[in-house]
Motif scaffolding. Structure first.
Motif, short mmCIF file in Angstrom:
data_model
loop_
_atom_site.label_atom_id
_atom_site.label_comp_id
_atom_site.label_asym_id
_atom_site.label_seq_id
_atom_site.Cartn_x
_atom_site.Cartn_y
_atom_site.Cartn_z
N ASN A 60 -9.11 -1.10 -3.88
CA ASN A 60 -8.88 -1.40 -2.47
C ASN A 60 -10.05 -2.13 -1.83
O ASN A 60 -9.86 -2.85 -0.84
CB ASN A 60 -8.61 -0.10 -1.69
N ASN B 146 0.80 -1.23 0.00
CA ASN B 146 0.00 0.00 0.00
C ASN B 146 0.83 1.28 0.00
O ASN B 146 0.30 2.35 -0.29
CB ASN B 146 -0.95 0.01 1.20
N ALA C 174 -3.94 -0.80 5.29
CA ALA C 174 -4.00 0.37 4.39
C ALA C 174 -3.84 1.69 5.10
O ALA C 174 -3.89 2.75 4.46
CB ALA C 174 -5.34 0.35 3.62
N GLU D 231 -1.48 4.38 3.78
CA GLU D 231 -1.75 5.18 2.57
C GLU D 231 -1.88 6.68 2.87
O GLU D 231 -1.28 7.50 2.16
CB GLU D 231 -2.96 4.64 1.82
#
Length: 274
Positions: free
Chosen positions: A173, A137, A202, A205
């Motif tokens: 995603n 990610n 994630a 990110e």
């Protein structure tokens, strides 16, 4: 799309990057939340989802990142050297992920515990799987952030490209969150733990997105290099991680079709909206 564009035009690019990458993180969480609704998933479905993820990332690497990097280079480099920023940045991004891959302990989805990579560790295999997706990610968040940073120049095209990429990453995603959480559930983790680790993968990110935006805003000449850097990192992840994970069972053809579908969706978003 017009309303979204108007919203992001009114906010600072770094804030825009944070909002956009928070959206991509939440899309992962929404996908991971499907473990509360399903007891399991067919391996072919999971491989198709991972393939879709790879297709989106490869398409985004070219249309959203490499192509703009080359176009920007035309303004600062003679025609015979306009490839330099794209090539240097692309190689640097791939080598950066290569270094992280060798140092960060992780275990790819669908791989056996003895196939873990990185430095030796006694971490639980669930943690190793989450670290693998976290590694995956980083370039996604970085790519979105760099494009929002590029939008600081005030060009409509850069902002639209940033929004388009965020939408594309968010779309991929969602199935990715499910494809991460379900193997954790299958490995024996509870539904809550599977969801928690699925979405947690994630959270990097937004961090990478803000860093990417700040970098290109305050060091504007690196923009084409930064775009290509994100592309190289994304391609490395797809070739080293995503594709091998989909080719370890009898559903390889389904995974390839998922890849084609993801590539097509991202291409349509980039060409149609950009």
């Amino acid at each position: 799309m017009h309303e979204i564009y108007e919203f992001f035009r009114e906010v600072h690019p770094v804030t825009g990057a944070l909002i956009a990458t928070t959206f991509t993180w939440l899309a992962t969480a929404a996908g991971a939340a499907l473990v509360f609704l399903f007891k399991g998933a067919n391996r072919g479905v999971l491989d198709a989802m991972l393939g879709f993820t790879g297709g989106v990332m490869i398409a985004a690497s070219f249309w959203s990142l490499l192509s703009p990097a080359i176009e920007l280079s035309e303004e600062s480099y003679p025609a015979s050297l306009k490839w330099v920023p794209a090539a240097v940045g692309f190689l640097a991004g791939a080598l950066f992920l290569f270094a992280l891959d060798k140092k960060l302990p992780h275990l790819h989805i669908n791989f056996k515990k003895e196939e873990k990579e990185g430095v030796k560790t006694q971490l639980h295999h669930t943690t190793l799987m989450v670290l693998a997706i976290t590694l995956h990610n980083i370039p996604e968040g970085l790519a979105v952030g760099v494009l929002f940073g590029a939008a600081a120049s005030g060009t409509e095209e850069a902002l639209i490209a940033a929004i388009t990429l965020a939408i594309g990453i968010g779309i991929q995603n969602f199935p990715e969150g499910f494809a991460v959480a379900m193997p954790l559930r299958r490995a024996g983790a509870s539904r809550l733990k599977s969801f928690w680790y699925g979405q947690l993968s994630a959270i990097v990110e937004p961090i990478a997105g803000v860093i990417g935006a700040l970098a290109v805003i305050y060091i504007e000449p690196i923009l084409p290099y930064a775009l290509a850097f994100a592309a190289g990192a994304m391609v490395y992840v797809v070739v080293e991680e995503v594709i091998p994970e989909t080719q370890r069972d009898k559903y390889t053809d389904i995974a390839v079709l998922g890849f084609i579908a993801g590539f097509t969706v991202m291409m349509i978003l980039d060409v149609g909206l950009g």
